[in-house]
Design an enzyme around this catalytic site. Sequence first.
Site, mmCIF file in Angstrom:
data_model
loop_
_atom_site.group_PDB
_atom_site.id
_atom_site.type_symbol
_atom_site.label_atom_id
_atom_site.label_comp_id
_atom_site.label_asym_id
_atom_site.label_seq_id
_atom_site.Cartn_x
_atom_site.Cartn_y
_atom_site.Cartn_z
ATOM 1 N N THR A 22 24.266 -34.402 -11.133
ATOM 2 C CA THR A 22 24.008 -35.757 -10.640
ATOM 3 C C THR A 22 25.234 -36.362 -9.971
ATOM 4 O O THR A 22 25.112 -37.154 -9.042
ATOM 5 C CB THR A 22 23.549 -36.654 -11.818
ATOM 6 O OG1 THR A 22 22.340 -36.112 -12.321
ATOM 7 C CG2 THR A 22 23.319 -38.086 -11.399
ATOM 8 N N TYR A 35 16.028 -38.606 -7.491
ATOM 9 C CA TYR A 35 17.109 -38.093 -6.654
ATOM 10 C C TYR A 35 17.168 -36.576 -6.829
ATOM 11 O O TYR A 35 16.494 -36.017 -7.690
ATOM 12 C CB TYR A 35 18.459 -38.714 -7.070
ATOM 13 C CG TYR A 35 18.893 -38.282 -8.452
ATOM 14 C CD1 TYR A 35 18.386 -38.896 -9.595
ATOM 15 C CD2 TYR A 35 19.763 -37.199 -8.618
ATOM 16 C CE1 TYR A 35 18.743 -38.472 -10.865
ATOM 17 C CE2 TYR A 35 20.118 -36.772 -9.888
ATOM 18 C CZ TYR A 35 19.606 -37.411 -11.001
ATOM 19 O OH TYR A 35 19.949 -36.970 -12.246
ATOM 20 N N THR A 101 25.073 -33.029 -16.262
ATOM 21 C CA THR A 101 25.271 -33.408 -17.662
ATOM 22 C C THR A 101 24.324 -32.674 -18.615
ATOM 23 O O THR A 101 24.592 -32.602 -19.811
ATOM 24 C CB THR A 101 25.087 -34.931 -17.835
ATOM 25 O OG1 THR A 101 23.777 -35.294 -17.411
ATOM 26 C CG2 THR A 101 26.126 -35.711 -17.050
ATOM 27 N N ASP A 102 23.223 -32.111 -18.090
ATOM 28 C CA ASP A 102 22.222 -31.500 -18.988
ATOM 29 C C ASP A 102 22.795 -30.366 -19.833
ATOM 30 O O ASP A 102 22.476 -30.237 -21.016
ATOM 31 C CB ASP A 102 21.031 -30.961 -18.180
ATOM 32 C CG ASP A 102 20.183 -32.066 -17.563
ATOM 33 O OD1 ASP A 102 20.472 -33.250 -17.799
ATOM 34 O OD2 ASP A 102 19.227 -31.724 -16.837
ATOM 35 N N LYS A 174 25.132 -34.168 -25.356
ATOM 36 C CA LYS A 174 24.425 -35.237 -24.637
ATOM 37 C C LYS A 174 23.413 -35.862 -25.595
ATOM 38 O O LYS A 174 22.599 -35.147 -26.179
ATOM 39 C CB LYS A 174 23.722 -34.650 -23.407
ATOM 40 C CG LYS A 174 23.095 -35.689 -22.504
ATOM 41 C CD LYS A 174 22.536 -35.083 -21.214
ATOM 42 C CE LYS A 174 22.033 -36.187 -20.294
ATOM 43 N NZ LYS A 174 21.505 -35.672 -19.018
ATOM 44 N N GLU A 295 18.575 -23.749 -49.133
ATOM 45 C CA GLU A 295 17.205 -23.512 -49.606
ATOM 46 C C GLU A 295 16.685 -22.148 -49.157
ATOM 47 O O GLU A 295 15.624 -21.716 -49.577
ATOM 48 C CB GLU A 295 16.280 -24.613 -49.079
ATOM 49 C CG GLU A 295 16.471 -25.955 -49.769
ATOM 50 C CD GLU A 295 15.472 -26.989 -49.255
ATOM 51 O OE1 GLU A 295 14.287 -26.910 -49.600
ATOM 52 O OE2 GLU A 295 15.902 -27.872 -48.491
HETATM 53 N N1 ASP Z 1 19.815 -32.765 -14.311
HETATM 54 C C1 ASP Z 1 21.140 -33.183 -13.965
HETATM 55 C C2 ASP Z 1 22.064 -32.012 -14.190
HETATM 56 O O1 ASP Z 1 22.326 -31.692 -15.311
HETATM 57 C C3 ASP Z 1 21.544 -34.365 -14.776
HETATM 58 C C4 ASP Z 1 22.951 -34.859 -14.581
HETATM 59 O O2 ASP Z 1 23.795 -34.242 -13.979
HETATM 60 O O3 ASP Z 1 23.242 -35.960 -15.090
HETATM 61 O O4 ASP Z 1 22.486 -31.404 -13.263
#
Ligand code: ASP
Length: 338
Positions: A22, A35, A101-102, A174, A295
């Site tokens: 992103t 996007y 971020t994923d 995340k 367990e």
């Molecule tokens: N789907 C995007 C990615 O991980 C989300 C992001 O970058 O925030 O590339």
Amino acid sequence: MLLSAVAAFAKPTIYILATGGTIAGSGASALDSSYTSGTVTVDKLIAAVPEINKIATIKGEQISQIGSQEMNNEVWLKLATRVNELLTSGKADGVVITHGTDTMEETSYFLDLTVKSDKPIVFVGAMRNSGSLSADGPLNLFNAVNVAISKEAVGKGVLVTMNDEIHAAREVTKTNTTAVDTFKSPNSGKIGTVFYGNVKFYMNPIRKHTVNSAFDITKIKELPRVDIIYSHANDNPDFANIAIKNGAKGIISSGMGNGNPFPTVLEALGEGVKKGVVVVRDSRVGTGETTLNGEVDDAKYGFLASDNLNAQKARVLLMLALTQTTDKAKIQELFLTH
Ligand code: ASP
């Protein structure tokens, strides 16, 4: 004398390796929540933050241009190899990696375990695309470069810098699908802050990483298949059985509570162990340790436990462990030390 004085004032060289995400995404308008990730090139990312050229000699390289939901072993090996080359050859004093971020928590941990340098390696991304109103990418990138030139970042392993916080790669995850404060380290907390470039550290990661890790990217050419099996009430063993049948070398069982699989899944995983699959119990809870012989009778089934790694990080560690050994005691030791 003169030369050493020049060297003392020379700006550090920081490579920015772009992978997509992103931070490099663009949408139709500043208020459009839809996007596409990874459309903006590394040169444009750098040009958007001219301030970084005042503090470092910046060089950019495009490693991939993908949303990090497309992240894969090939890009991991390419990225880790390049970071290792840049840092060990002395071409770079630090590296910043722009990333979606994923899966940032997985890629950063992969590098934390495989790159043999104590120089700063800093991951950064954004939750709002580059054309969005109040895009968070530019300040995140400025902060990441400041962390990468910080003497205090040396020896701390791979770091993730987002939203004014610095996290250790082993710990960070995340936690929110859309919020800018999505990255947290639920078991340990952040290790530092970076506020408009002002870097402060408060903690040191002590688990083995980078120069002390058991792994070395120059010795890894491919990675074995390791699957994650997610547990739930009224579960069935189909996913476990198919993973075993289709050749998984390892399975991370993301169990309920302290890593408890549903009874039929427990038996299916036990059958997998008999066929040579290494099964590591983990938890879907998200914080805390998955303890051996809680367990579940791990000794009877031949299962291992993941300590307090989340399932996606346990998967990274098990893949790397399986490049070296299938000895369960040795793999358990790796989980207790890395
Ligand atoms: N789907 C995007 C990615 O991980 C989300 C992001 O970058 O925030 O590339």
